[in-house]
Design an enzyme around this catalytic site. Structure first.
Site, PDB file in Angstrom:
ATOM      1  N   HIS A  14       0.838  -1.208   0.000  1.00  0.00           N
ATOM      2  CA  HIS A  14       0.000   0.000   0.000  1.00  0.00           C
ATOM      3  C   HIS A  14       0.868   1.251   0.000  1.00  0.00           C
ATOM      4  O   HIS A  14       0.629   2.182  -0.759  1.00  0.00           O
ATOM      5  CB  HIS A  14      -0.916   0.019   1.235  1.00  0.00           C
ATOM      6  CG  HIS A  14      -2.151  -0.803   1.084  1.00  0.00           C
ATOM      7  ND1 HIS A  14      -2.135  -2.176   1.108  1.00  0.00           N
ATOM      8  CD2 HIS A  14      -3.455  -0.452   0.894  1.00  0.00           C
ATOM      9  CE1 HIS A  14      -3.372  -2.632   0.948  1.00  0.00           C
ATOM     10  NE2 HIS A  14      -4.182  -1.609   0.808  1.00  0.00           N
ATOM     11  N   LYS A  74      -9.417  -9.693   6.998  1.00  0.00           N
ATOM     12  CA  LYS A  74     -10.053 -10.129   8.236  1.00  0.00           C
ATOM     13  C   LYS A  74     -10.068  -8.995   9.245  1.00  0.00           C
ATOM     14  O   LYS A  74      -9.205  -8.114   9.217  1.00  0.00           O
ATOM     15  CB  LYS A  74      -9.347 -11.364   8.804  1.00  0.00           C
ATOM     16  CG  LYS A  74      -7.974 -11.099   9.388  1.00  0.00           C
ATOM     17  CD  LYS A  74      -7.511 -12.254  10.253  1.00  0.00           C
ATOM     18  CE  LYS A  74      -6.062 -12.100  10.672  1.00  0.00           C
ATOM     19  NZ  LYS A  74      -5.890 -11.931  12.116  1.00  0.00           N
TER      20      LYS A  74
HETATM   21  S1  SF4 Z   1      -5.071 -17.644  12.977  1.00  0.00           S
HETATM   22 FE1  SF4 Z   1      -3.591 -16.637  14.319  1.00  0.00          FE
HETATM   23  S2  SF4 Z   1      -1.688 -16.672  13.229  1.00  0.00           S
HETATM   24 FE2  SF4 Z   1      -3.296 -17.077  11.755  1.00  0.00          FE
HETATM   25  S3  SF4 Z   1      -3.846 -15.093  10.891  1.00  0.00           S
HETATM   26 FE3  SF4 Z   1      -5.189 -15.446  12.643  1.00  0.00          FE
HETATM   27  S4  SF4 Z   1      -4.138 -14.452  14.375  1.00  0.00           S
HETATM   28 FE4  SF4 Z   1      -2.655 -14.722  12.732  1.00  0.00          FE
END
Ligand code: SF4
Lengths: 290, 196
Positions: B35, B103
């Site tokens: 970015h 996410k």
């Molecule tokens: S599961 Fe844990 S290690 Fe994997 S992306 Fe999510 S926070 Fe990060």
């Protein structure tokens, strides 16, 4: 017996492979229970995806999450010579063999040497004792959850209520970022550095093993229940599974202090332990030896 | 619902928060460093290695293995999107991306930029990197490798990539906002339970 550096190197590679490609049974069991009980449809989709993902990783023998994390090692028992060198070699070999993602960068220039090694990594904690074996435990921990860690120097008068408030605030503020459902590690007391170490160490205790201290065990289940009423849910998309468990450890502290650390662990709560006996034989366990 | 890239404004405006979708076509990976550099290129009037109009951007630092001349994806789950919050509104406006996969959600300025320019946020299950990798059929190109593997910009061909949840739609609605409201309304009860 192999030269101990080579032995530790091999054990480290094996440990890391076990740790990043599978989940301990207690964590997997808790995720399965959560999927059965989750009432939010979006939340259930997340948990189902997680379980399918773990199964796929197992089938293909590849890391369950691309963020294979920064590595923290906990060493206990008998002292082995050149242990640190063995771990370093094993770690850089595992980076290409398992593989692990090259996560370690310089803190300011952000330059990435590409092999996970550099000043101060990995973190190794020692707790030597007079024992017949050396125990090596590794906890690979991703940044998503580690970035949500909090240390607070509470005043003694804030007491237990202050501790609960801090845990609740931390989980709410973290929302979906640490990949919930999380395991919440809480370190109470000690010094600032010790509190955080306790919070992290607390995450090593399997979810199906209660706290031997009655009071702390009660606090763990009270916090777990309350946190699951927040509605944050899997991945912060809503639901009743926000945490898989709460683990609390404590230490005596200064009469004028109340350090409290909260360390969140994502659903990919990876860990593995090995016991190296005097004769060089090695026993592995994802859950650890409890 | 299955979506095929490139996406039109109409495609994304028809989505509603809470919808579950899967993607077919091309996605591009980009995180913090990508970015930063892309916006620097924009300021300098330079072209990016890829045209992102109508494209899907994925907040993801995949684990790739180079086998001869070919890259293979080993794991490719999403990273925390909020780290890109300060840069995303400008990124959406300038490059014309239509969907962002990540996410944890993004903040109000990004939600506003998505409503204004016609873009959606698709929540991917954090950490579900192996399933994600199974949805990636080919690594077409890897650019800006000097940023390091997690930060490089990859062009990936995907098939049935998902499940993805429309968590921020192109009408200013956000599932995260809804959850925040629910959490806020649950809070008094949670506090009472804890006696705080
Ligand atoms: S599961 Fe844990 S290690 Fe994997 S992306 Fe999510 S926070 Fe990060």
């Amino acid at each position: 017996m192999l030269g101990s550096t080579k032995l530790v190197e091999d054990v480290t590679v094996n440990l890391l492979r076990i740790a990043v490609t599978s989940l301990p049974d207690d964590v997997l069991g808790a995720l399965r229970d959560a999927e059965r009980e989750e009432t939010s449809e979006v939340g259930r989709t997340q948990l189902r995806t997680i379980l399918e993902n773990v199964a796929a990783a197992d089938r293909l023998s590849v890391p369950i999450c691309q963020d294979t994390g920064m590595l923290t090692f906990f060493i206990s028992g008998r002292c082995l010579p050149d242990l640190e060198e063995g771990i370093r070699r094993g770690m850089s070999r595992a980076t290409s063999e398992v593989p692990l993602r090259a996560n370690a960068v310089h803190p300011i220039t952000r330059k990435n040497p590409g092999n996970n090694s550099g000043k101060g990594v990995p973190t190794i904690h020692y707790d030597y004792s007079d024992s017949d074996f050396t125990q090596v435990t590794v906890m690979p921990k991703g940044a998503g959850s580690e970035n949500m860690s909090v240390l607070a120097m509470l005043t003694p008068s804030q007491g237990l209520k202050g501790i609960k408030r801090l845990v609740l605030d931390t989980v709410i503020k973290a929302g979906g970022k640490p990949c919930p459902p999380t395991i919440v590690g809480v370190g109470i007391g000690g010094s600032a550095d010790q509190a955080m170490l306790l919070a992290k160490q607390a995450l090593l205790r399997p979810l199906n093993i209660g706290n031997p201290d009655q009071q702390l065990a009660a606090l763990e289940s009270e916090l777990k229940q309350a946190l699951n009423l927040t509605g944050i849910g899997p991945m912060g998309l809503g639901g009743k599974t926000t945490v898989l468990g709460v683990r609390v450890e404590e230490a005596y502290t200064h009469t004028a202090s109340l350090p409290v650390a909260v360390c969140l662990q994502c659903w990919a709560a990876r860990r593995a332990s090995a016991r190296i006996a005097r004769d060089g034989s090695v026993q592995y366990s994802r859950e650890g030896f409890w | 619902m299955r979506l095929k890239t490139p996406l039109s404004e109409k495609d994304v405006r028809s989505l509603k928060f809470g919808d579950e979708v899967t993607l077919d076509g091309i996605i591009y990976t980009g995180r913090d460093e990508m970015h930063l550099r892309a916006l620097e290129y924009a300021r300098e009037g330079r072209e990016l290695p890829f045209d992102l109009h109508g494209a899907v951007l994925c907040h993801c630092g995949p684990m790739l293995r180079n086998e001869g001349s070919k890259w293979h994806v080993i794991a490719a789950g999403p990273t925390t999107s909020s780290r890109m919050d300060s840069m995303e509104p400008q990124f959406i406006e300038h490059f014309g991306v239509r969907a962002i996969i990540g996410k944890g959600g993004m903040s109000q300025p990004t939600v506003d930029a998505m409503a204004k320019h016609g873009c959606v946020y698709l929540a991917h299950t954090g950490g579900a990197a192996v399933l994600a990798a199974e949805g990636i059929k080919d690594v077409k190109r890897v650019e800006w490798q000097d940023l390091g593997m997690p930060e490089a910009m990859c062009e990936l061909e995907v098939e049935s990539f998902g499940p993805l949840i429309v968590a921020i739609d192109a009408h200013g609605e956000s599932l995260y906002k809804r959850v925040d409201e629910t959490v806020a309304s649950n809070l008094p009860n949670v506090r009472k339970q804890l006696g705080i």
